[in-house]
Design a protein around this motif. Sequence first.
Motif, PDB file in Angstrom:
ATOM      1  N   LEU A  67       9.228   4.199   5.193  1.00 35.07           N
ATOM      2  CA  LEU A  67       9.668   5.661   5.026  1.00 35.07           C
ATOM      3  C   LEU A  67       9.188   6.414   3.861  1.00 35.07           C
ATOM      4  O   LEU A  67       8.938   5.533   2.760  1.00 35.07           O
ATOM      5  CB  LEU A  67      11.149   5.520   5.029  1.00 35.07           C
ATOM      6  CG  LEU A  67      11.922   5.359   6.355  1.00 35.07           C
ATOM      7  CD1 LEU A  67      13.200   5.297   6.186  1.00 35.07           C
ATOM      8  CD2 LEU A  67      11.657   6.681   7.272  1.00 35.07           C
ATOM      9  N   LYS A  68       9.324   7.639   3.596  1.00 33.91           N
ATOM     10  CA  LYS A  68       8.943   7.891   2.453  1.00 33.91           C
ATOM     11  C   LYS A  68      10.320   8.738   2.160  1.00 33.91           C
ATOM     12  O   LYS A  68      10.953   9.719   2.693  1.00 33.91           O
ATOM     13  CB  LYS A  68       7.912   9.308   2.440  1.00 33.91           C
ATOM     14  CG  LYS A  68       6.716   8.675   3.022  1.00 33.91           C
ATOM     15  CD  LYS A  68       5.882   7.790   2.111  1.00 33.91           C
ATOM     16  CE  LYS A  68       4.572   7.410   2.563  1.00 33.91           C
ATOM     17  NZ  LYS A  68       3.915   6.386   1.660  1.00 33.91           N
ATOM     18  N   SER A  69      10.899   8.301   1.044  1.00 31.91           N
ATOM     19  CA  SER A  69      12.106   9.084   0.339  1.00 31.91           C
ATOM     20  C   SER A  69      11.588  10.288  -0.376  1.00 31.91           C
ATOM     21  O   SER A  69      10.937  10.017  -1.530  1.00 31.91           O
ATOM     22  CB  SER A  69      13.122   8.075  -0.088  1.00 31.91           C
ATOM     23  OG  SER A  69      14.176   8.884  -0.763  1.00 31.91           O
ATOM     24  N   ASN A  74       0.865  -1.262  -0.048  1.00 37.35           N
ATOM     25  CA  ASN A  74       0.093   0.016   0.164  1.00 37.35           C
ATOM     26  C   ASN A  74       0.483   1.243  -0.034  1.00 37.35           C
ATOM     27  O   ASN A  74       1.443   1.593   1.085  1.00 37.35           O
ATOM     28  CB  ASN A  74      -0.877  -0.059   1.198  1.00 37.35           C
ATOM     29  CG  ASN A  74      -1.785   1.311   1.317  1.00 37.35           C
ATOM     30  OD1 ASN A  74      -1.662   1.895   0.473  1.00 37.35           O
ATOM     31  ND2 ASN A  74      -2.577   1.350   2.367  1.00 37.35           N
ATOM     32  N   THR A  75       0.958   1.756  -1.270  1.00 31.49           N
ATOM     33  CA  THR A  75       1.874   3.061  -1.501  1.00 31.49           C
ATOM     34  C   THR A  75       1.509   4.236  -0.689  1.00 31.49           C
ATOM     35  O   THR A  75       2.060   5.202  -0.559  1.00 31.49           O
ATOM     36  CB  THR A  75       2.316   3.309  -2.580  1.00 31.49           C
ATOM     37  OG1 THR A  75       1.104   3.764  -3.359  1.00 31.49           O
ATOM     38  CG2 THR A  75       2.927   2.041  -3.569  1.00 31.49           C
ATOM     39  N   GLY A  76       0.327   4.123  -0.021  1.00 37.14           N
ATOM     40  CA  GLY A  76      -0.375   5.212   0.558  1.00 37.14           C
ATOM     41  C   GLY A  76      -0.094   5.047   2.112  1.00 37.14           C
ATOM     42  O   GLY A  76      -0.773   5.849   2.974  1.00 37.14           O
ATOM     43  N   GLN A  77       0.560   4.188   2.583  1.00 38.34           N
ATOM     44  CA  GLN A  77       0.643   3.703   3.858  1.00 38.34           C
ATOM     45  C   GLN A  77       1.769   5.012   4.523  1.00 38.34           C
ATOM     46  O   GLN A  77       2.500   5.285   4.052  1.00 38.34           O
ATOM     47  CB  GLN A  77       1.747   2.427   3.995  1.00 38.34           C
ATOM     48  CG  GLN A  77       2.256   2.037   5.403  1.00 38.34           C
ATOM     49  CD  GLN A  77       0.862   1.968   6.616  1.00 38.34           C
ATOM     50  OE1 GLN A  77      -0.030   1.333   6.249  1.00 38.34           O
ATOM     51  NE2 GLN A  77       1.253   2.468   7.549  1.00 38.34           N
ATOM     52  N   ARG A  92       7.941  14.558  -5.333  1.00 37.79           N
ATOM     53  CA  ARG A  92       7.366  13.075  -5.318  1.00 37.79           C
ATOM     54  C   ARG A  92       8.003  12.365  -4.079  1.00 37.79           C
ATOM     55  O   ARG A  92       9.347  12.582  -3.661  1.00 37.79           O
ATOM     56  CB  ARG A  92       8.161  12.618  -6.479  1.00 37.79           C
ATOM     57  CG  ARG A  92       7.327  13.185  -7.796  1.00 37.79           C
ATOM     58  CD  ARG A  92       7.414  12.331  -8.913  1.00 37.79           C
ATOM     59  NE  ARG A  92       7.113  13.342 -10.106  1.00 37.79           N
ATOM     60  CZ  ARG A  92       7.887  13.516 -11.149  1.00 37.79           C
ATOM     61  NH1 ARG A  92       9.053  12.631 -11.462  1.00 37.79           N
ATOM     62  NH2 ARG A  92       7.679  14.199 -12.205  1.00 37.79           N
ATOM     63  N   GLU A  93       7.206  11.425  -3.864  1.00 34.26           N
ATOM     64  CA  GLU A  93       7.704  10.529  -2.716  1.00 34.26           C
ATOM     65  C   GLU A  93       7.644   9.008  -3.046  1.00 34.26           C
ATOM     66  O   GLU A  93       6.936   8.692  -3.819  1.00 34.26           O
ATOM     67  CB  GLU A  93       6.809  10.761  -1.656  1.00 34.26           C
ATOM     68  CG  GLU A  93       5.499  10.432  -1.562  1.00 34.26           C
ATOM     69  CD  GLU A  93       4.665  10.742  -0.384  1.00 34.26           C
ATOM     70  OE1 GLU A  93       4.644  11.623   0.350  1.00 34.26           O
ATOM     71  OE2 GLU A  93       3.726  10.000  -0.100  1.00 34.26           O
ATOM     72  N   GLU A  94       8.714   8.587  -2.812  1.00 34.37           N
ATOM     73  CA  GLU A  94       8.873   7.065  -3.038  1.00 34.37           C
ATOM     74  C   GLU A  94       8.724   6.396  -1.550  1.00 34.37           C
ATOM     75  O   GLU A  94       9.513   6.767  -0.746  1.00 34.37           O
ATOM     76  CB  GLU A  94      10.149   6.783  -3.656  1.00 34.37           C
ATOM     77  CG  GLU A  94      10.391   5.339  -3.822  1.00 34.37           C
ATOM     78  CD  GLU A  94      11.664   5.057  -5.044  1.00 34.37           C
ATOM     79  OE1 GLU A  94      12.165   6.101  -5.365  1.00 34.37           O
ATOM     80  OE2 GLU A  94      11.685   4.045  -5.459  1.00 34.37           O
ATOM     81  N   SER A 109      11.232  -0.754  -2.809  1.00 37.10           N
ATOM     82  CA  SER A 109      11.141   0.598  -2.930  1.00 37.10           C
ATOM     83  C   SER A 109      10.012   0.635  -4.308  1.00 37.10           C
ATOM     84  O   SER A 109      10.112  -0.147  -4.995  1.00 37.10           O
ATOM     85  CB  SER A 109      12.286   1.319  -3.259  1.00 37.10           C
ATOM     86  OG  SER A 109      13.200   0.522  -4.150  1.00 37.10           O
ATOM     87  N   GLU A 110       9.585   1.629  -4.465  1.00 39.23           N
ATOM     88  CA  GLU A 110       8.441   1.823  -5.442  1.00 39.23           C
ATOM     89  C   GLU A 110       9.062   1.838  -6.932  1.00 39.23           C
ATOM     90  O   GLU A 110       8.343   1.508  -7.971  1.00 39.23           O
ATOM     91  CB  GLU A 110       7.715   3.083  -5.416  1.00 39.23           C
ATOM     92  CG  GLU A 110       6.482   2.935  -4.266  1.00 39.23           C
ATOM     93  CD  GLU A 110       5.805   4.299  -4.361  1.00 39.23           C
ATOM     94  OE1 GLU A 110       5.092   4.471  -5.612  1.00 39.23           O
ATOM     95  OE2 GLU A 110       5.733   4.974  -3.384  1.00 39.23           O
ATOM     96  N   GLY A 111      10.045   2.643  -7.107  1.00 39.21           N
ATOM     97  CA  GLY A 111      10.605   3.033  -8.527  1.00 39.21           C
ATOM     98  C   GLY A 111      11.484   1.897  -9.027  1.00 39.21           C
ATOM     99  O   GLY A 111      11.943   0.950  -8.528  1.00 39.21           O
TER     100      GLY A 111
HETATM  101 MG   LIG Z   1       2.276   6.969  -2.211  1.00 39.12          MG
END
Ligand SMILES: [Mg+2]
Lengths: 354, 354, 354, 354, 354
Positions: free
Chosen positions: A110-112, A92-95, A126-128, A143-145
């Motif tokens: 964490l949000k990078s 869940n990237t909205g965590q 932008r947050e990853e 990580s997302e990217g």
């Molecule tokens: Mg997100």
Amino acid sequence: MVEESKDRESTVGLPPGTMRYIGPHKTFRPRAELVHYSEGKATVLDATDVCPPLPAGGVIWMRVRGLHDEGLVKRVGEAFSLSPMLLEDVLNTGQRSKIEEHEDCLFIVLKSLSYEPGPTGKGEVREEQVSLVLGDNYVLSFSEGEKGLFEPILQRLVKGRSKAHQLEADYLFLMLVDTAIDHTFLALTRLGDEIEDMEEQLIEESLRADLAGIYRLRRAVLAMSRSLWPLREVVSILRKPDPTFIREENLVFVRDIYDQGMQAVETLEAFRQALTDMIEITMSSVTMRTNEVMKVLTTVATIFIPLTFITGLYGMNFRHMPELGWRYGYYAALALMALVAGGMILYFKRKDWF
Amino acid sequence: MVEESKDRESTVGLPPGTMRYIGPHKTFRPRAELVHYSEGKATVLDATDVCPPLPAGGVIWMRVRGLHDEGLVKRVGEAFSLSPMLLEDVLNTGQRSKIEEHEDCLFIVLKSLSYEPGPTGKGEVREEQVSLVLGDNYVLSFSEGEKGLFEPILQRLVKGRSKAHQLEADYLFLMLVDTAIDHTFLALTRLGDEIEDMEEQLIEESLRADLAGIYRLRRAVLAMSRSLWPLREVVSILRKPDPTFIREENLVFVRDIYDQGMQAVETLEAFRQALTDMIEITMSSVTMRTNEVMKVLTTVATIFIPLTFITGLYGMNFRHMPELGWRYGYYAALALMALVAGGMILYFKRKDWF
Amino acid sequence: MVEESKDRESTVGLPPGTMRYIGPHKTFRPRAELVHYSEGKATVLDATDVCPPLPAGGVIWMRVRGLHDEGLVKRVGEAFSLSPMLLEDVLNTGQRSKIEEHEDCLFIVLKSLSYEPGPTGKGEVREEQVSLVLGDNYVLSFSEGEKGLFEPILQRLVKGRSKAHQLEADYLFLMLVDTAIDHTFLALTRLGDEIEDMEEQLIEESLRADLAGIYRLRRAVLAMSRSLWPLREVVSILRKPDPTFIREENLVFVRDIYDQGMQAVETLEAFRQALTDMIEITMSSVTMRTNEVMKVLTTVATIFIPLTFITGLYGMNFRHMPELGWRYGYYAALALMALVAGGMILYFKRKDWF
Amino acid sequence: MVEESKDRESTVGLPPGTMRYIGPHKTFRPRAELVHYSEGKATVLDATDVCPPLPAGGVIWMRVRGLHDEGLVKRVGEAFSLSPMLLEDVLNTGQRSKIEEHEDCLFIVLKSLSYEPGPTGKGEVREEQVSLVLGDNYVLSFSEGEKGLFEPILQRLVKGRSKAHQLEADYLFLMLVDTAIDHTFLALTRLGDEIEDMEEQLIEESLRADLAGIYRLRRAVLAMSRSLWPLREVVSILRKPDPTFIREENLVFVRDIYDQGMQAVETLEAFRQALTDMIEITMSSVTMRTNEVMKVLTTVATIFIPLTFITGLYGMNFRHMPELGWRYGYYAALALMALVAGGMILYFKRKDWF
Amino acid sequence: MVEESKDRESTVGLPPGTMRYIGPHKTFRPRAELVHYSEGKATVLDATDVCPPLPAGGVIWMRVRGLHDEGLVKRVGEAFSLSPMLLEDVLNTGQRSKIEEHEDCLFIVLKSLSYEPGPTGKGEVREEQVSLVLGDNYVLSFSEGEKGLFEPILQRLVKGRSKAHQLEADYLFLMLVDTAIDHTFLALTRLGDEIEDMEEQLIEESLRADLAGIYRLRRAVLAMSRSLWPLREVVSILRKPDPTFIREENLVFVRDIYDQGMQAVETLEAFRQALTDMIEITMSSVTMRTNEVMKVLTTVATIFIPLTFITGLYGMNFRHMPELGWRYGYYAALALMALVAGGMILYFKRKDWF
Ligand SMILES: [Mg+2]
Ligand SMILES: [Mg+2]
Ligand SMILES: [Mg+2]
Ligand SMILES: [Mg+2]
Ligand SMILES: [Mg+2]
Ligand SMILES: [Mg+2]
Ligand SMILES: [Mg+2]
Ligand SMILES: [Mg+2]
Ligand SMILES: [Mg+2]
Ligand SMILES: [Mg+2]
Ligand SMILES: [Mg+2]
Ligand SMILES: [Mg+2]
Ligand SMILES: [Mg+2]
Ligand SMILES: [Mg+2]
Ligand SMILES: [Mg+2]
Ligand SMILES: [Mg+2]
Ligand SMILES: [Mg+2]
Ligand SMILES: [Mg+2]
Ligand SMILES: [Mg+2]
Ligand SMILES: [Mg+2]
Ligand SMILES: [Mg+2]
Ligand SMILES: [Mg+2]
Ligand SMILES: [Mg+2]
Ligand SMILES: [Mg+2]
Ligand SMILES: [Mg+2]
Ligand SMILES: [Mg+2]
Ligand SMILES: [Mg+2]
Ligand SMILES: [Mg+2]
Ligand SMILES: [Mg+2]
Ligand SMILES: [Mg+2]
Ligand SMILES: [Mg+2]
């Protein structure tokens, strides 16, 4: 967020622990790599399709880039016996950022942050999302990217330049956190540069200040603040005495991370204040200029309107208007006008309008 | 801060403990001095190029002025076996104020503030980072500038006027902190004087208030507040019962420092309120004056516009306009105008505009 | 505060505990009195020039009025073996309110507030610093002004009307604190009366509100708030269980003082809100009136400007203007004007401007 | 409050525990009643002039209505051996809400709020101070007004409808607190209804919003908030584990009171937000309408002013003005005017003013 | 709320624990169902009219939909021996969210939020109060609406797809809480979508921003915030170590609920900031445009007013006006006008108005 809303609708009433990717649509193929190092030697294996058997001894780093393949994340989770609740959060990237001490691992989300020109050429935050799991002898990073955040760390491991005490899992874990925060600091300083440019521009040509631009920057600052806020909680928990998963000799790195987190939060607060001030200064100067404009209009209008009335008076075509026939009527009228104008000017001088 | 942004970009992913100067470019040569005193006698040795062997017995004060020579700071750090993490913070002039209890030393980072005329002749806040390390029998001081902040302390030691109990390392350490805060108080009082001048000016000639100047002062206050904020944390930790590095008889000085820190924070808050009030008063008075200006314009315009219309009416050149031929047409027109004007004036009186 | 800034400059780098008066220049001669009471009998001795030997038994109250004689304060301090750090605070009238438990005494610094007409006839907040020291069998009181705050207490002691349990040092100490707060409450109620007057005036003649007066009152409120703020800390510490210097039977008076401190803080907060509301109401009503004024101007101007244009049109002197020769040209023009004016009025009615 | 200021002046320096009524002047005669109940039977005795001997066994409720008879309050206090400090608070109607655990009783001061039409027909917040004392087998209630707040409770006791466990002093005490809060809730809901009416009115006719009325309601909300604020403290202390004066089986009622206190505080916060929004909406719409008005004025004025200038030009009486003699001069002038007007209209269209 | 005010008036002085429905009038018939499951098999019985005997063994879920039948709620309460105080809260739909640990059950009151188009077609926040009771082997759920919130949970039980560990009462209880929060999240995302639409609209056509719409959304956000605020307290208590009613293996679900609660609170705070910014941007742009409008008016008016005066001057009909007879009088007048106009234009250029 609209996309997220669609996802959300279908999850009402689902039991917790349901693994489902929630986040923006992405097109690249997620990948997993297994990094293993022991006695200064590091090897890297691809683990995207099949998770290779975990080597005994040494330290394992499983690095996952891209979260939109639920199967991959599940496979990695099974290899390390992670709970479905944890994996649900990873997907869940909205965590929100958080830290959790599980029975056999430490889990951090964490949000990078990055701050780079978006499609319109203007800077965008932008947050990853980065999820890290620290176990006895392994570290997992999600990580997302597509482009890993952690390339420099991997390079250092592969080149074998790390010292012995740096070859434990908890040290690697802290290095990954540190690197994520390094990226955030870079975003912060870029944003800071833009704010300073805006400030200079404001001083040079105040009324024409780019109010929309200032608001855009403020929104970026607020978005960053929101992402960093829960970081306080994270580092506070890392900092508490007798942490279970970090060896005491590495607490000095935890303190360093805490320090940088506080620094980031304070810097953002300073940015916010500066931008709020810039908006206030711009609006104050607009209000003052409107007052100036009104004074000019009022001065000119109230001086000339009575004069014009007088000219109108003697422009009337009545047959019987004695003044019109006077020998010095014209000069009398001019004198009257001079008197009226002079009185008005005196009045404005007294009111201190000039 | 733009400079800092360049520095920052190249440090992403570097391991913590990497010693690198982060701060403004400086041209003077950093220097180190070793002050040793024992039984009331103090000697000063230059330690810039080579660190002399540390004398046994007595108290050692290593005083470093200028941080932009990484080699010098490293050398000093090695002589006292300081950790690279600590030295990294000393070299980063963007480090926030903090206190850390290390195994064998107490480490404090402070900002000593000054408020002096800048290149434009207007007051500017400058902060000089001061890092202090207190060990068993030594004190290290690192400051950014060429001119030491601590000259008076050195003079007192050299002149041998200190009493016996004042010859321990912890007392010296507290004196250095006290002196850094003394400088900050001087900046505070200077800023306070400027705010009072601005207040008097505002009362004398309110509309023409120097709004830009008020905002400049407010930014100075906000910048100082931000620098002093973490001081609370520092003194709170110093104050906690059973401090490891301060002897009990000197706790009274810690309390004094706490007291001054709180005083500074409260004074700045008072300044901030006063400046915010000044901005608000200025803007309120502009708004009120705009209302006054509008009333003048409206009064004059709405009285004369109908009159001017009437004059226009009888200034028309129609062949057949009976009024123009009337014997008392002109006087009737004047009477009509007087009536209209009187009505308007009455209306405005009723509305309480005068 | 400007004076203070001069003082401040010369104290940078001085060791703590340097006794030096910091405060406004005063011309009266500071005095000290030794009050001794035992078994219901009180005697008062002058102690200004020489401190008389301290009587054994009973309770001693040394009362110092005026702080600008450093020698006097020092002499009193020596007679009771007070630390130089404590005396430094007594002499600094810019000291914030605080409480300190020393080894053999309790030390409190308070601000007693008054609100009285200043040189301009307008109310002004004045604060008088009161330092109180409570030892085993003595109380010391230091206050800034010539006229003592504590006259009623002294009278009660001299007249011998106090009950037995009221003859201990801690009871006297609490009475002095209570009296200082009584003075503050008097200031609060006076300020409150002025705020109520201002409120009534605002309701009666809103636009002409004395905005400068409201801001003056708000500044008074903010100044009082700042002085009272640290009082919370003081009474919290007094209230903590097992206080060392207050006997248990007198804790009820400590609770009473706490109660009044909270009451004062809450009252000031209510004042602040009321004044902020008054400013807001005034400015809102100015904004609404400016809107009204603009509507009047716009209505009158936009109705008459087209009419005046028409009169101008037929006031032109062209040789060939057929309308001018028409038989009913004048009436046609009048009709046209009526039409235009009617249309405008209709438009404004629709826009709901009247 | 002005009255209070007079009272206050004469109390400076008085010893604590001086019994003196501080509050508004009242004309009715204060009364005291002794309610005694035991085994389900309740009797009521008048205790205004002489306090009857206290019956042994059962529970006693002394109910005092009206505080402006110091003698009566003192007599009641003596009958139950209350401390003068407690009675001083009972007599001071400006006392803030609080709770105190005394050695042999629990003492609470509360504000019971009402919201009823005042002399001007508009709603007004009134607070009635209620002091309650709970001892082993007695409850004392002191309230300001003639009409008791606690009539329903008395009726229930007299009618003998209470259950056995409800016949202890602590239960009665909690019922009295509950009833005081019930009254406050009634005031809250009445105020809420008025706010909703105001909101509807605002939506229907926004510009003509009754700004004065909104501010009046906001002041009512703020006054209520201030009265209820200390309630948090009161219920927090009642709630703490192992309360001395409340039996465990009745803690459920304490929890209920806490719950309602929090509900009231949160409701008031919602009211405050709604009213602040209403003010903001009103002012925003005034600002927008002023902009509309200005656009109308500017459009009409800037179109016609140049036209009127042209008519003036050809209304001049110079002997030699060639245009005036032209055959189509008039039509040329009309065409010029049309051109100018058209250009202006185009300009405004482009600026998106219509 | 008006309805509530009526209800409220009649409850002043009533003893706590009086069961009475407080809430909006509803027309459907409340229903109760008894769900029993044991060894994977679930049965559903209607319990609306008569509560069937509670089966021994397995887990019982009593699900009540609709609270406006006091008799039904009372019957259910008696079957499970609930205290009247608890049932009073269940029946009061204005009850704030809370958690209470009773002797033999855990009691939670929650608000499940929805955001759906109201009668006017615009989105409206609705809250449905959900009360949950967890006992040893039973769960009770009370909700306001006819359509149960918990249908998906019931379906899963009936279809027998739950795993063994999911068949305990505490797990069911946590699932119900989770589902209520899922609904709230759906409301949040819908509101978020509307805010984003509004933001885009604002960027496209800023002045014409739908200010009323923005305020409506902000009120929705504030209403949601208020409903969710007490949730912090609820989850904090659920989270505390060693909870009595939740088995340790299910604490992971408590943590998940806490996480989502925090996420919701932070999201609402972000919404609030975005909407406040939108209002501020709109008003700033109105202020700037008013300034623009004023500049246009002032420019045109102050250029032409003096010119029109000159034309008026030479339009006067005095017999003796030498200029009128000059050969080049007309051209001189034109030149004068050009000069005046040119001067004005220059002046405005210098003032940087164009
Ligand atoms: Mg997100
Ligand atoms: Mg967003
Ligand atoms: Mg769910
Ligand atoms: Mg780092
Ligand atoms: Mg560091
Ligand atoms: Mg700033
Ligand atoms: Mg800066
Ligand atoms: Mg790094
Ligand atoms: Mg720096
Ligand atoms: Mg000092
Ligand atoms: Mg001091
Ligand atoms: Mg102020
Ligand atoms: Mg000093
Ligand atoms: Mg002073
Ligand atoms: Mg001062
Ligand atoms: Mg008192
Ligand atoms: Mg009292
Ligand atoms: Mg108010
Ligand atoms: Mg007193
Ligand atoms: Mg009262
Ligand atoms: Mg009062
Ligand atoms: Mg109740
Ligand atoms: Mg309840
Ligand atoms: Mg609202
Ligand atoms: Mg009740
Ligand atoms: Mg409800
Ligand atoms: Mg409600
Ligand atoms: Mg969920
Ligand atoms: Mg989760
Ligand atoms: Mg925003
Ligand atoms: Mg935003």
